[in-house]
Design an enzyme around this catalytic site. Structure first.
Site, short mmCIF file in Angstrom:
data_model
loop_
_atom_site.label_atom_id
_atom_site.label_comp_id
_atom_site.label_asym_id
_atom_site.label_seq_id
_atom_site.Cartn_x
_atom_site.Cartn_y
_atom_site.Cartn_z
N GLU A 112 7.66 -30.09 23.11
CA GLU A 112 8.53 -30.87 22.22
C GLU A 112 9.90 -30.22 21.97
O GLU A 112 10.30 -30.00 20.82
CB GLU A 112 7.82 -31.18 20.89
CG GLU A 112 6.66 -32.14 21.09
CD GLU A 112 6.19 -32.85 19.81
OE1 GLU A 112 6.81 -32.66 18.75
OE2 GLU A 112 5.21 -33.61 19.90
N GLU B 241 -0.67 -34.92 23.79
CA GLU B 241 -1.01 -35.10 22.37
C GLU B 241 -1.02 -36.58 22.04
O GLU B 241 -0.19 -37.35 22.55
CB GLU B 241 -0.01 -34.40 21.43
CG GLU B 241 -0.12 -32.90 21.43
CD GLU B 241 0.86 -32.22 20.49
OE1 GLU B 241 1.18 -32.77 19.42
OE2 GLU B 241 1.32 -31.12 20.85
C1 BGP Z 1 3.41 -32.29 17.37
C2 BGP Z 1 3.22 -30.82 17.63
C3 BGP Z 1 1.84 -30.31 17.31
C4 BGP Z 1 1.21 -30.92 16.10
C5 BGP Z 1 1.41 -32.43 16.03
C6 BGP Z 1 0.96 -33.06 14.75
O1 BGP Z 1 4.76 -32.53 17.13
O2 BGP Z 1 3.48 -30.56 19.00
O3 BGP Z 1 1.93 -28.91 17.26
O4 BGP Z 1 1.54 -30.24 14.95
O5 BGP Z 1 2.76 -32.78 16.24
O6 BGP Z 1 1.95 -32.89 13.76
P1 BGP Z 1 1.63 -32.42 12.28
O7 BGP Z 1 0.81 -31.19 12.44
O8 BGP Z 1 2.96 -32.14 11.66
O9 BGP Z 1 0.90 -33.53 11.64
#
Ligand code: BGP
Length: 469
Positions: free
Chosen positions: A165, A370
């Site tokens: 990201e 993800e």
């Molecule tokens: C993405 C990241 C992850 C994870 C996910 C969920 O942006 O790559 O590392 O954190 O989001 O986000 P959050 O944990 O803020 O709910």
């Protein structure tokens, strides 16, 4: 488009799940690991920090055994640069190498394909003190780190992800963490950092192809299609503005080796274009990814800018993410989608739409690294009934199957997350895993591993290769 029959998920489809080092491992200062920027960010008092996280560093064997029981064909995790080269450059920490060698071996013993992210937000703090990504020397530091990874693990790792990201780091740095002095970099600095990351990424992809000819490598971006709030032409142009600045500008550079023309005009006009050295264009053009890795959570709906600061507003339920930019776009509501408890739009059809757009633009296979729903799961009598997660993933997998039927080439699906981990900025109670970790925001308890209902559901999906989705 409706079809007479849906295409099946391909043979060898990588049914997986994801984590990242700082959110899962804990052991933040053990076995020679140095602090990363994440370890030194200001931490909101109401949320768990990352020091122990899910204790995956110590319990990876138990965790990977559970992944095997779930039937995972792939495990996407990240390597902490701070364990491999604690000083950022120079000496290699053999304890770090040994740890990840074990993790990879453990995966391989269960025929789980390791998918390795090289850098997931956690730059060594010692490099940050020297300017971090503002400093051009960080490019060489990253490539040297990549060389250590390729020579140490290259024969065992087929799929590499360069940077997780990058677009979130540049566009929403506050969502990842606030530096100790509380001051985020300016846009000018951020786009210079972006340029340096692009160069590091291009050099690393080239190095991977030289050193590990049997491996494949790609960027891992957060990509999403945008909707215009109405059929007003100005809304459509604003939606396109933000789709380009948020997504295509970050994916075009690795794939086509050049910046998106509209994005570059925006950077020049705002006087935030990066300084580009002679030779940089050749570096960018000299490498290409083998696939696009993509994190998908939500779509966004966009209206035309009103040309004043009211264009900027915090995302609903999440004050740390500001949306909108004066003269560019304005965030709008979509009455046709629902939202998670944390205000994230739930849009499986938008997933299909995004996959189509990414594939028709790049014509590279897509790996989902993800996708998932954050929720405050409840442990009741030793069970977690997360039917909302099953619904969410089922709908997204059905949308993906439609996209495959549309002709999109999919490599695999690694939802977030394999097990509960600390959320990037919203603590431990915002859970995403198939495996519940019995700890609270602050009380660590036994941290036992408990299979959620979604664990058994996903196990069955994998067993039948998605046939009933
Ligand atoms: C993405 C990241 C992850 C994870 C996910 C969920 O942006 O790559 O590392 O954190 O989001 O986000 P959050 O944990 O803020 O709910």
């Amino acid at each position: 488009m409706h079809y007479k029959e849906l295409a099946p998920f391909p043979e060898g489809f990588l049914w997986g799940a994801s984590t990242s080092a700082y959110q899962a491992e804990g052991a933040w200062n053990e076995d020679g690991k140095s602090p990363s920027i994440i370890d030194n960010y200001q931490h909101p008092k109401e949320y768990a920090d990352f020091k122990v996280a899910s204790d995956h560093y110590h319990r990876y064997k138990e965790d990977i055994r559970l992944f095997a029981e779930m039937g995972l064909k792939a495990y996407r995790f990240s390597i902490a640069w701070t364990r491999i080269i604690p000083d950022g450059t120079g000496e290699v920490n053999q304890a770090g190498i040994a740890h990840y060698q074990d993790v990879i071996r453990e995966c391989r013993n269960y025929q789980i394909e390791p998918i390795v992210t090289m850098y997931h937000f956690d730059l060594p703090y010692c490099l940050e003190e020297k300017g971090g990504w503002n400093n051009r020397e960080t490019i060489d530091a990253f490539v040297a780190y990549a060389r250590v990874l390729f020579t140490s693990f290259g024969s065992q790792v087929k799929y590499w992800l360069t940077i997780n990201e990058q677009n979130t780091m540049i566009l929403h740095p506050g969502a990842i963490g606030l530096p100790e002095n509380g001051v985020l970099p300016s846009k000018k600095e951020l786009y210079q950092q972006n340029h340096h990351m692009m160069l590091a990424q291009a050099k690393t992809m080239k190095l991977c192809h030289e050193l590990c000819p049997d491996s494949q490598i790609g960027p891992a971006l957060n990509l999403t299609a945008m909707y215009a709030e109405s059929c007003k032409p100005e809304d459509a142009i604003a939606a396109h503005n933000w789709e380009v600045l948020r997504c295509w500008n970050f994916a075009d550079v690795p794939v086509f080796g050049r910046y998106h023309s509209l994005a570059w005009r925006y950077l020049e006009d705002r006087e935030i274009a990066p300084e580009v050295y002679a030779g940089d264009s050749d570096i960018l053009a000299g490498a290409k990814p083998d696939f696009i890795a993509m994190n998908y959570y939500s779509t966004a709906t966009i209206a035309a800018s009103q040309g004043n600061p009211s264009d900027v507003s915090p995302r609903a339920g999440d004050q740390q993410i500001m949306l909108g930019e004066t003269g560019v776009y304005r965030a709008a509501e979509n009455p046709f989608v629902s939202k998670t408890k944390y205000g994230w739009v739930i849009d499986p059809a938008g997933f299909r739409y995004t996959l189509r757009k990414v594939y028709e633009r790049y014509h590279l296979p897509i790996l989902i690294t993800e996708n998932g729903i954050g929720a405050p799961d409840v442990l009741e009598n030793g069970a977690v009934h997360d039917d909302y997660r099953i619904d969410f993933i089922r709908q997204h997998l059905h949308a993906m199957r439609l996209a495959i039927t549309d002709g999109v080439e999919m490599l695999g699906y690694c939802p977030w997350a394999a097990l509960d981990v600390v959320s990037t900025h919203q603590g431990y109670e915002k859970r995403y895993g198939f495996i519940y970790i019995d700890r609270d925001e602050f009380e660590l308890k036994e941290m036992s591993r408990i299979k959620k209902d979604s664990f058994f559901w996903y196990q069955n999906v994998i067993k039948e290769n998605g046939a009933s989705l």
